[in-house]
Design an enzyme around this catalytic site. Sequence first.
Site, PDB file in Angstrom:
ATOM      1  N   CYS A 109      -2.777  -2.704   7.923  1.00 52.88           N
ATOM      2  CA  CYS A 109      -2.961  -3.320   6.595  1.00 52.88           C
ATOM      3  C   CYS A 109      -3.521  -4.734   6.741  1.00 52.88           C
ATOM      4  CB  CYS A 109      -1.641  -3.464   5.841  1.00 52.88           C
ATOM      5  SG  CYS A 109      -0.570  -2.052   5.901  1.00 52.88           S
ATOM      6  N   ASP A 110      -3.001  -5.480   7.709  1.00 50.59           N
ATOM      7  CA  ASP A 110      -3.240  -6.922   7.744  1.00 50.59           C
ATOM      8  C   ASP A 110      -4.071  -7.407   8.932  1.00 50.59           C
ATOM      9  OD1 ASP A 110      -1.658  -7.097   5.455  1.00 50.59           O
ATOM     10  OD2 ASP A 110       0.180  -7.266   6.623  1.00 50.59           O
ATOM     11  N   CYS A 125       2.625  -4.316   9.493  1.00 49.30           N
ATOM     12  CA  CYS A 125       1.581  -3.304   9.372  1.00 49.30           C
ATOM     13  C   CYS A 125       0.239  -3.848   9.855  1.00 49.30           C
ATOM     14  CB  CYS A 125       1.478  -2.833   7.918  1.00 49.30           C
ATOM     15  SG  CYS A 125       0.196  -1.605   7.691  1.00 49.30           S
TER      16      CYS A 125
END
Length: 311
Positions: free
Chosen positions: A139-140, A136
């Site tokens: 997300c990261d 992701c």
Amino acid sequence: MSSENIKCLIIGSGPAGYTAAIYAARANLSPVVYEGIQPGGQLTTTTEIDNFPGYPNGTTGQAMMDDLKAQAERFGTSVRFGMVSEVDLSQRPFRVIIDNEKEIYAETLIIATGATAKYLGIESEEKYKGQGVSACATCDGFFYRGKDVAVVGGGDTACEEASYLAGLCNKVYMIVRRDELRASKAMQERVKNTPNIEILWQYNTKEIVGTPIGGVNGALLVHKNGSEKKIDIHGFFLAIGHHPNSELFSKWIDTNEEGYIITEGKSSKTNVPGVFAAGDVQDPNYRQAITAAGSGCMAAMDAERFLTENR
Ligand code: NDP
């Protein structure tokens, strides 16, 4: 174990689950939604959404899911945090166990459990999960600002993630196993016109390399012709597709060979009367927020009709 009887249980809280809830609540089915492991579903991990009708200036995945949840609750949906640990669909009402501590008897069930990112299945990927390996980017990606990273895959997700990372990182390699991208033309153009994205055609990943403390610092790739290449990267992002979250139901519900729930004709009906499926768990083709929402609406309408016919 506490016990509860309900008319309509919805498992999953992406656009399919919440849309089903909006329709079911307005039809007086007093639906209960269990959010599952990722409240709001996969969309909460995307940034901009520019292709959902009704948002001329776009929106974000999280904002859209917050709105859908609020809309479902406005009509009386009970949205609860919790995971389904077991189901028994052998008879109606269906018995569903939540977190091994609560039992629900549901007259109808709508499965909207979505899909989960696939991994390559190599050992070093497992070793560095959370230490440079991620599925992701949104997300990261933040953790790799100014660094070099790689995205595996050639579909729309890979292109989208690569574009997103290109805005944060120094350089983004796309590792593509064929000599063409699967992504839509618009996405292809976008990555090809981004100066700090380099596409490595016809490469597969042999190994992700790194250290136990520092995490990922490179990847060893193999070209189709057998030659090897090492790239220096700190982030390794998977974008090679998803698999449907249908395992919990597979004893009772028919799926195709990839695990996607099979629905009857142009309906959301599964092989078990009273059980309906909506969203990515039953859709190997379109997998869009708008199509998931549409199928959630269908599932709620099918559930309402089923209850009327089986009163
Ligand atoms: P796709 O299945 O479309 O693409 C997967 C990509 O990963 C392909 O390029 C595939 O290669 C590659 N791949 C699969 N397995 C491996 C492997 N083991 N090693 C290396 N590469 C691998 O998945 P997506 O998640 O990209 O997209 C899913 C659906 O969602 C699509 O319908 C897409 O259009 C849609 N989508 C739409 C978006 C939008 O409209 N904004 C955004 C994101 C997704 P190969 O091509 O060789 O099979």
